[in-house]
Design a protein around this motif. Sequence first.
Motif, PDB file in Angstrom:
ATOM      1  N   THR A 170       0.831  -1.197   0.000  1.00 24.90           N
ATOM      2  CA  THR A 170       0.000   0.000   0.000  1.00 24.90           C
ATOM      3  C   THR A 170       0.868   1.251   0.000  1.00 24.90           C
ATOM      4  N   ALA A 171       0.571   2.198  -0.882  1.00 23.55           N
ATOM      5  CA  ALA A 171       1.244   3.490  -0.876  1.00 23.55           C
ATOM      6  C   ALA A 171       0.575   4.385   0.158  1.00 23.55           C
ATOM      7  N   SER A 178      -5.743   1.102   1.919  1.00 23.51           N
ATOM      8  CA  SER A 178      -5.155   2.406   1.634  1.00 23.51           C
ATOM      9  C   SER A 178      -4.946   3.100   2.970  1.00 23.51           C
ATOM     10  N   VAL A 179      -3.880   3.913   3.065  1.00 31.79           N
ATOM     11  CA  VAL A 179      -3.534   4.583   4.318  1.00 31.79           C
ATOM     12  C   VAL A 179      -3.223   6.045   4.031  1.00 31.79           C
ATOM     13  N   LEU A 205     -10.925   7.040  -2.351  1.00 36.30           N
ATOM     14  CA  LEU A 205     -10.046   5.933  -1.973  1.00 36.30           C
ATOM     15  C   LEU A 205     -10.845   4.766  -1.401  1.00 36.30           C
ATOM     16  N   SER A 206     -11.788   5.060  -0.521  1.00 33.93           N
ATOM     17  CA  SER A 206     -12.543   3.989   0.125  1.00 33.93           C
ATOM     18  C   SER A 206     -13.373   3.197  -0.874  1.00 33.93           C
ATOM     19  N   GLY A 207     -13.692   3.809  -1.998  1.00 29.13           N
ATOM     20  CA  GLY A 207     -14.445   3.105  -3.021  1.00 29.13           C
ATOM     21  C   GLY A 207     -13.607   2.160  -3.857  1.00 29.13           C
ATOM     22  N   ASP A 242     -10.544  -2.365   0.163  1.00 30.04           N
ATOM     23  CA  ASP A 242     -11.348  -3.027   1.192  1.00 30.04           C
ATOM     24  C   ASP A 242     -11.422  -2.196   2.468  1.00 30.04           C
ATOM     25  N   ALA A 243     -10.341  -1.490   2.787  1.00 26.52           N
ATOM     26  CA  ALA A 243     -10.311  -0.683   4.008  1.00 26.52           C
ATOM     27  C   ALA A 243      -9.410   0.520   3.801  1.00 26.52           C
ATOM     28  N   LEU A 244      -9.795   1.632   4.413  1.00 24.59           N
ATOM     29  CA  LEU A 244      -8.997   2.850   4.387  1.00 24.59           C
ATOM     30  C   LEU A 244      -8.717   3.262   5.822  1.00 24.59           C
TER      31      LEU A 244
END
Length: 307
Positions: free
Chosen positions: A184-185, A210-211, A249-251, A254-256
């Motif tokens: 994950t970037a 995503s973070v 991003l959340s779309g 699976d998780a943000l």
Amino acid sequence: MGEILVGTCSWTDRALTGSGWYPPGRRDAEGRLRHYAGRFPVVEVDSAYYALPDARTSTLWAERTPPGFVFDVKAFSLLTGHPTRSSVMPDGLPADPRDPTVLDAVWARFTEGIEPLRAAGRLGGVLFQFPPWFRPGQWAGAFLRECAERTAGWPISVEFRHPGWWRREWADVTAALLARYGMTAVAVDMTQSLPSSIPPVAPVTSPRLSVVRFHGRSASWGTGSKEDRFRYAYQEAELAEWLPRLRSLSGRVDALHVLFNNCCGTAAVRAAETMQRLLTGADTAPAAPAPPASPAPPASPGSRSTR
């Protein structure tokens, strides 16, 4: 649409524990974590950068938090090429990242330390935050490949502190490299006024996670004390700027995870509470009353120097 989890990059920072945010009766190790986990669904384990995590402690963390709560664990300093104190090395080993025997031992101990979180389904991700001198190039690519091999199956996120990774000439290559390894970037929010500023790009390089880490927008980034670098109180309008990007991003994942690293006093928890409210459109639980603002206590030697 993926779940959006908002939290902070520490629940044990000295400035937070001394701020009054934790109510009476909840100021011991267990009480602090239970109080935090009743308000946020994710937290970053910053302490794992400074000392290798302990399996017993990880077990207690899992036991003291509700179902669905997750921990993002920061990789130990030696594993990301940062200077490491000999006193925190296991079994008296030298802090020499060039020695394969040392690296094998440290990787094994780190893996053992976070295994209870992984086994309990509480490992949200492992953050590899690389130093400013980790610049784009062949050597760095080989280093990332080795990390990917050693962490196969883990949810890995990568934050670069050298701005070259996300400048126009390298951004597509960087995103492709991380995607190749399923990493994950990490996107960051920080001041954009310095040569060392990281652009606020937010590419999706892994479908699982995503973070976004909010460092504050202090112009003292890279200089001065920890308090100078991270003392920043986000205004609601500044957080609202990110809402379209966070929802986008959340779309796609699976998780943000949205994490606040402006850990001076209550600034991070207040920003996280505001972001939760903005994202959900609902009020968060009432915060514990805070005393009048006072200077943050000085950081202990070597503590939180890389946040």
